[in-house]
Design a protein around this motif. Structure first.
Motif, short mmCIF file in Angstrom:
data_model
loop_
_atom_site.label_atom_id
_atom_site.label_comp_id
_atom_site.label_asym_id
_atom_site.label_seq_id
_atom_site.Cartn_x
_atom_site.Cartn_y
_atom_site.Cartn_z
N UNK A 352 0.87 -1.18 0.00
CA UNK A 352 0.00 0.00 0.00
C UNK A 352 0.90 1.23 0.00
N UNK A 353 0.72 2.10 -0.97
CA UNK A 353 1.47 3.36 -1.03
C UNK A 353 0.49 4.51 -0.80
N UNK A 354 0.87 5.44 0.07
CA UNK A 354 0.00 6.57 0.37
C UNK A 354 0.75 7.87 0.13
N UNK A 355 0.01 8.89 -0.24
CA UNK A 355 0.62 10.19 -0.53
C UNK A 355 0.58 11.08 0.70
N UNK A 356 1.58 11.96 0.81
CA UNK A 356 1.47 13.04 1.76
C UNK A 356 0.27 13.91 1.39
#
Length: 672
Positions: A352-356
């Motif tokens: 899972x990749x999340x953005x600032x």
């Protein structure tokens, strides 16, 4: 009491009215209602006219004997004004174009055409059928003791902000907490909420009763929505206002398929309640581990994704941490036949990749695409129609490869192209979902030890410390995968035995005679020269016994990054959080934890392990994989995700402690 064919004697003589005005109590608000206007042509055939001019004796009465109507007072205040204007000729008809909810809801009910006349009907089968139709429409406002009615048995009321809020017992049947407030504590005034908010939730319960079965009842709105939500939750109405996408039985089946023992869950985020912005989602899910995303794509298709990780946002609002973790993808309904279908994902794609909050997740080419990427882009949230990021989470992108579909289930969904299909019922990658929900899911029982045939005692003996006792300090499944959790639990302990279970099955161990203490500067890297040994515990050698791999002298060391730093590889690129078997670039690290594509990963469970082929023991048959570079790996692949991790400290026996103490004293005496 009258039968269905009689006309109210009080209405016939005008005894219940004064100049065509009737005293009524609507939801606790008593008013003089111009009921005589309803006798006009064009209005006398409405349900409200028939109800008030023919069935007044069948209706509820309050404690003062006033006719009670279980509806929102605002509706009849509005109607009273409209009828007064009509009476004086200021308007020609009653329209609702300028009305706000819930007025149109009640207008549709009360101003529907009545199947029976306002006057006494004839006694025939047609009129009896018409009477039953009328009671099906208006029986909800008539006492249940009357034939065909279902309006409840009594009027209940409470005092809020100095005024009365009233309803019937029928309205409160499905709301236990709200019902208790009227029945058990009705004599005690409500002082902790406003009358407006309390009236709103009572009317929501009322509209739930009055609406057809299965109809979606819009929740109330107000200027202070957060306070309304608080009051709704306080009185047990919130879940009905914002029902889950999945029914309870479907959710329970999904939880079982996720694989948690005795699963528990709590709802963290609902787009229907909290809005669909990424910022709103981040505020509610960050710091929670075990996240189940449920996405209602359209009326037919629903998907779910479970990511067994704890998300956190980066200090740099423009960066994008990646969390490598077990990820499960499900078609809940729509893309296959009946029943939930799980799509198995490649291990190397589970992340899972999340953005600032001010950034975006990029693809492998560095192009910004969305706010959340799950399973290496098999699901994007916050990805616009033209491929760029958007704060709206309902803008989704979903697709899986055809070869990933289960062979034992017939796929009836949409095809995107020759290689990809959609589980969302569309023929394109991007679409707009109806609703998104996120739940936290966890197991109610403690995590099991990492199981292997020989057991921890045999592994300790393989290190050569046969008299040592292993003491468990840290366990990923129990304590969390954050670097801080490892530092907190391991502390400054030394003689560490690290045990890693690959999500694909193999088990790897490392004996570190030093420790894993972080540097004083959180942005720096601590380097500790110490003896290091690697072990294949399961999966890489024939026979599955514990196999020790001796690593060269120049790899005897450990490097640990601070919480804001990263260990770099030989090229100077930030790679991971912990590197075992590396001494300041003299040799590449043999075991990495917390590695990522963009610097270190979001947590420790993203790993890499390898050894040179010539370092494999000659007396054991290696059955693992040789990489393209000619290196041997002890896991299922060069880069793998840990299913669990345990770190022990090997404590010497009391006898060895005594010998060590004596030796220390002797050395001290010689030095003097």
């Amino acid at each position: 009491m009258q039968d269905s064919s009689s006309t109210s004697s009080s209405q016939a003589t005008g005894g219940s009215m004064s100049g065509g005005v009737t005293q009524i109590n609507v939801g606790g608000y008593v008013m003089a209602f111009p009921s005589g206007v309803l006798l006009r042509e064009g209005l006398r055939g409405t349900c409200v006219a028939v109800l008030l001019h023919r069935f007044d004796e069948w209706m509820h009465k309050d404690a003062d004997g006033t006719i009670f109507i279980d509806a929102d007072p605002l509706c009849f205040i509005w109607l009273c004004e409209k009828l007064t204007r009509l009476k004086h000729g200021w308007v020609d008809e009653i329209e609702v174009f300028d009305a706000v909810q819930p007025i149109p809801f009640y207008h549709d009910i009360f101003f529907a055409e009545s199947p029976i006349a306002i006057d006494k009907p004839t006694e025939d089968s047609e009129s009896q059928s018409a009477f039953r139709s009328f009671m099906a429409m208006m029986g909800v406002f008539i006492k249940s003791s009357m034939k065909g009615a279902r309006g409840g048995a009594e009027v209940l009321s409470v005092t809020v902000d100095g005024r009365t809020v009233a309803t019937t017992d029928a309205t409160l049947t499905k709301f236990d907490t709200l019902n208790d407030r009227f029945t058990k504590y009705g004599r005690t005034p409500i002082v902790d909420v406003s009358a407006h908010h309390f009236d709103s939730i009572v009317d929501f319960a009322r509209r739930c009763r009055l609406s057809p079965d299965g109809a979606v009842v819009p929740p109330p709105t107000c200027a202070d929505q957060d306070e309304l939500v608080r009051v709704s939750e306080m009185y047990g109405v919130l879940e009905a206002m914002y029902p889950n996408i999945l029914a309870n039985d479907v959710m329970q089946t999904l939880l079982i398929m996720i694989g948690k023992k005795q699963p528990k869950m709590t709802c963290l985020f609902k787009s229907s309640l909290h809005g669909s912005s990424y910022t709103s989602l981040a505020q509610r899910v960050v710091g929670r581990r075990g996240l189940l995303f449920v996405i209602k794509c359209d009326d037919t298709n629903t998907i779910a994704v479970f990511a067994d990780t704890k998300l956190h946002l980066p200090a740099d609002y423009t960066s994008q941490p990646c969390f490598w973790c077990p990820v499960s993808l499900f078609s809940v309904c729509g893309a296959f036949g009946e029943g939930i279908t799980k799509i198995d994902l490649p291990q190397g794609e589970q992340s899972v990749a999340v953005a600032g909050t001010q950034g975006a997740v990029t693809d492998q080419n560095g192009v910004p695409h969305g706010k959340v990427a799950i399973a290496n882009g098999r699901l994007w949230l916050g990805r616009g129609e033209h491929g760029g990021p958007t704060d709206d989470l309902l803008k989704c992108c979903q697709g899986v490869e055809k070869k990933e579909l289960p062979a034992n289930r017939k796929f009836v969904g949409k095809t995107i192209n020759s290689e990809e299909v959609s589980l969302c019922g569309v023929e394109t990658l991007c679409s707009t979902a109806q609703r998104v929900e996120v739940f936290q899911v966890w197991s109610a029982v403690p995590a099991d030890p990492i199981p292997f045939a020989d057991g921890i005692r045999a592994l300790v003996d393989a290190t050569g410390m046969t008299d040592a006792t292993p003491k468990l300090l840290y366990k990923g499944e129990r304590d969390g995968w954050e670097q801080e959790a490892m530092f907190k639990n391991v502390g400054d302990a030394t003689d560490l035995l690290l045990l890693l279970k690959d999500l694909g099955g193999p088990i790897i161990a490392a004996h570190i005679e030093g420790g894993l203490s972080p540097p004083p500067n959180p942005t720096a890297v601590a380097t500790t020269p110490c003896a290091v040994s690697l072990f294949s515990v399961h999966g890489a050698f024939e026979g599955d016994g514990i196999t020790k791999i001796d690593v060269p002298q120049d790899t005897q060391g450990v490097r640990v990054a601070g919480t804001q730093g990263a260990v770099k590889d030989k090229s100077g690129k930030a790679r991971g959080m912990v590197c075992i078997g590396d001494m300041i670039h003299k040799a590449p690290g043999r075991l990495w934890m917390g590695i990522g594509y963009h610097g270190s990963a979001g947590d420790l469970r993203s790993c890499q392990q390898w050894v040179m082929k010539e370092e494999l023991p000659a007396d054991k048959k290696y059955i693992g994989t040789i990489t393209n570079d000619g290196d041997a790996i002890l896991g299922s692949s060069l880069n793998f995700t840990a299913a669990d991790m345990e770190i022990y400290t090997l404590q010497p026996s009391a006898g060895w402690q005594w010998v060590s103490a004596v030796a220390s004293v002797m050395m001290d005496s010689r030095s003097t």
